[in-house]
Design an enzyme around this catalytic site. Structure first.
Site, PDB file in Angstrom:
ATOM      1  N   ASP A  36     -29.408  45.486  17.092  1.00  0.00           N
ATOM      2  CA  ASP A  36     -29.601  44.647  15.900  1.00  0.00           C
ATOM      3  C   ASP A  36     -31.093  44.423  15.727  1.00  0.00           C
ATOM      4  O   ASP A  36     -31.797  44.139  16.705  1.00  0.00           O
ATOM      5  CB  ASP A  36     -28.873  43.308  16.065  1.00  0.00           C
ATOM      6  CG  ASP A  36     -28.748  42.554  14.755  1.00  0.00           C
ATOM      7  OD1 ASP A  36     -29.798  42.139  14.205  1.00  0.00           O
ATOM      8  OD2 ASP A  36     -27.614  42.366  14.287  1.00  0.00           O
TER       9      ASP A  36
ATOM     10  N   ASP B 180       1.755  45.566  53.043  1.00  0.00           N
ATOM     11  CA  ASP B 180       2.694  46.041  54.053  1.00  0.00           C
ATOM     12  C   ASP B 180       3.969  45.206  53.984  1.00  0.00           C
ATOM     13  O   ASP B 180       3.911  43.968  54.006  1.00  0.00           O
ATOM     14  CB  ASP B 180       2.073  45.931  55.446  1.00  0.00           C
ATOM     15  CG  ASP B 180       2.907  46.650  56.497  1.00  0.00           C
ATOM     16  OD1 ASP B 180       2.774  47.876  56.596  1.00  0.00           O
ATOM     17  OD2 ASP B 180       3.689  45.980  57.188  1.00  0.00           O
TER      18      ASP B 180
ATOM     19  N   ASN C 222      15.560  48.502  58.220  1.00  0.00           N
ATOM     20  CA  ASN C 222      16.158  49.787  58.600  1.00  0.00           C
ATOM     21  C   ASN C 222      17.255  49.600  59.644  1.00  0.00           C
ATOM     22  O   ASN C 222      18.327  50.222  59.568  1.00  0.00           O
ATOM     23  CB  ASN C 222      15.081  50.724  59.142  1.00  0.00           C
ATOM     24  CG  ASN C 222      14.293  51.414  58.046  1.00  0.00           C
ATOM     25  OD1 ASN C 222      14.802  51.631  56.947  1.00  0.00           O
ATOM     26  ND2 ASN C 222      13.055  51.756  58.334  1.00  0.00           N
TER      27      ASN C 222
ATOM     28  N   ASP D 149      14.903  53.323  52.474  1.00  0.00           N
ATOM     29  CA  ASP D 149      14.198  54.192  51.516  1.00  0.00           C
ATOM     30  C   ASP D 149      14.278  53.630  50.103  1.00  0.00           C
ATOM     31  O   ASP D 149      13.302  53.664  49.346  1.00  0.00           O
ATOM     32  CB  ASP D 149      14.787  55.596  51.551  1.00  0.00           C
ATOM     33  CG  ASP D 149      14.374  56.379  52.794  1.00  0.00           C
ATOM     34  OD1 ASP D 149      13.471  55.901  53.513  1.00  0.00           O
ATOM     35  OD2 ASP D 149      14.960  57.454  53.044  1.00  0.00           O
TER      36      ASP D 149
ATOM     37  N   GLU E 299       5.603  51.940  55.469  1.00  0.00           N
ATOM     38  CA  GLU E 299       5.914  50.871  54.516  1.00  0.00           C
ATOM     39  C   GLU E 299       4.639  50.210  53.998  1.00  0.00           C
ATOM     40  O   GLU E 299       4.666  49.085  53.497  1.00  0.00           O
ATOM     41  CB  GLU E 299       6.811  49.817  55.172  1.00  0.00           C
ATOM     42  CG  GLU E 299       6.187  49.068  56.340  1.00  0.00           C
ATOM     43  CD  GLU E 299       6.398  49.758  57.678  1.00  0.00           C
ATOM     44  OE1 GLU E 299       6.296  49.062  58.709  1.00  0.00           O
ATOM     45  OE2 GLU E 299       6.674  50.976  57.717  1.00  0.00           O
TER      46      GLU E 299
END
Length: 459
Positions: free
Chosen positions: A9, A329, A337, A346, A372
């Site tokens: 400007d 994590d 599991n 999974d 994981e």
């Protein structure tokens, strides 16, 4: 989102007023008093956005915009032109030169800042596509075949069918694209994503006040229409429409009576950008195979993440923008599991990946770091934004169990975060990952389901 904005400007007072407002929103500003210096700064410093006065001492804003768009080094930079006394001829000249938008003074500050946010988001998304393309090239992926060229499509959603037909007749003479008036309901019937319009022109008020803006939000939330260009036609010229529409995801708001020439000028640029981005996405998908993707979750794998992080670190050194790195994590995943079996384990990993991806920006990286553990990289992210994002991710994982074959599996996640601000290259990427890993360990040690920042995260 942090970023640098070049203000060009000729009047020092105008530059200072813009600078104060933008600095208050935590943008950093560069300044130029004429077109030649603005062009030099844009080429050397590559800011994330350029705001030009329509009339500079040595050239018009439209002329400078055209020169910026003709230079490969500055072609992708978004340009906003401000005019002391806007007129239709100057506005059309600016848009045809490639300007992303054109505003006449006095400029509503709320609308200006919404437009700045909008343009910065669009620039960041395009930069992310280019970054990913560069990364796969450095990883040695074969070049894909040429992208298929196609004619763009534009859908018009007007208050009445007759108005939609009138818009099509006027626009069809000025724009080289397939143009179809459709209803709001048809716009939401996206099906499997085939024959989805590349752009939508939507009346701000279709059947009731503001329902066009609600449609913008719906279209942005759906995968097939997420990347479409969207223009809001605000015939009521409501001052509140601009910031609301832009923050909901519209690319532009055009006030007043429908002007086919202006709409065509806007759509030509938007469609070109949209098709270019589509081609980048298509090439990227074609070139990234199982060598860069985790076969279970579909996320990027560790190899790709390391290449990506190296590029983000280089750009952070160049631009001075901060970035955040997180390691996440799943807590007590071995127990999941052991209790439910590896198949359900999974599925928990897959659902976790989907939740993480859905709650981050398009240009953030989510990768499976191993087992994981997940890695998240967030370019152009400061401490407050990183803290908000980490807490959001912790809650979207931990607040709702994963439902698998009729079984609700409770899952929580521990997160470690580090941040690189004012990056000078002294902290190497392995060091940053180690910092995030130590913070993750602290979250685990202090009780899990926590977010912990590295002690030098703000360094």
């Amino acid at each position: 989102m942090a970023g640098r904005i070049l203000i060009a400007d000729p009047t020092a007072t105008s530059r200072i007023i813009l600078k104060v407002g933008l600095n208050a929103a935590r943008y950093r500003t560069l300044q130029a008093a004429d077109g030649a210096n603005a062009l030099r700064i844009a080429r050397e410093d590559r800011p994330e956005l350029i705001i030009l006065n329509a009339h500079l001492p040595d050239m018009t804003g439209a002329e400078l915009c055209a020169r910026l768009k003709a230079d490969p080094r500055t072609r992708a930079l978004p340009v906003l032109i401000l005019a002391a006394q806007g007129n239709r001829a100057d506005r059309l000249a600016a848009l045809r030169a490639g300007a992303n938008d054109y505003l006449a003074k006095p400029v509503d500050e709320t609308a200006l800042h919404a437009l700045v946010r909008n343009l910065m988001r669009a620039r960041a998304a395009f930069d992310e596509l280019a970054r990913r393309q560069d990364i796969v090239e450095t990883m040695g992926f074969a070049e894909s075949g040429p992208a298929f060229s196609r004619s763009p499509t534009v859908a018009l959603i007007a208050p009445t069918p007759d108005t939609g037909l009138a818009w099509r007749r006027a626009l069809g003479l000025a724009l080289g694209a397939r143009i179809t008036p459709i209803s709001r309901e048809q716009a939401l019937e996206t099906g499997d994503g085939r024959d989805v319009p590349d752009a939508f022109v939507i009346a701000a008020d279709i059947a009731s006040h503001g329902d066009g803006l609600r449609l913008v939000s719906e279209l942005r939330s759906r995968q097939p229409t997420r990347h479409a260009a969207i223009v809001i036609q605000d015939e009521a010229n409501d001052v509140g429409t601009v910031p609301m529409a832009l923050d909901l995801g519209a690319n532009a708001v055009v006030p007043g009576t429908f002007d086919a020439e202006e709409m065509a000028a806007r759509l030509e640029r938007m469609l070109a950008c949209k098709l270019e981005a589509d081609a980048l996405r298509e090439r990227f998908v074609q070139r990234v195979d199982l060598a860069a993707l985790d076969p279970l979750t579909g996320l990027f794998n560790r190899r790709y993440a390391e290449a990506y992080l190296a590029r983000v670190a280089e750009e952070a050194v160049r631009t001075g923008q901060p970035f955040a790195l997180m390691l996440l994590d799943l807590d007590r995943f071995k127990e999941i599991n052991d209790t439910y079996g590896h198949r359900i384990g999974d599925e928990v990993l897959v659902e976790t990946a989907q939740r993480l991806t859905a709650n981050l920006r398009d240009f953030d990286l989510v990768a499976r770091h191993g087992g994981e553990e997940f890695l998240v990289a967030m370019p152009a992210t400061d401490l407050a934004a990183a803290a908000a994002a980490a807490e959001r991710l912790r809650r979207v994982i931990g607040d709702h169990p994963v439902r698998v074959t009729g079984v609700d599996v409770p899952v929580t996640v521990s997160i470690g975060v580090t941040l690189c601000t004012g990056c000078d290259g002294k902290r190497e990427m392995p060091q940053l990952i180690e910092e995030a890993d130590h913070a993750l360990y602290a979250s685990k040690h202090d009780g899990r389901n926590l977010v912990t920042f590295a002690r030098n995260a703000a360094a």
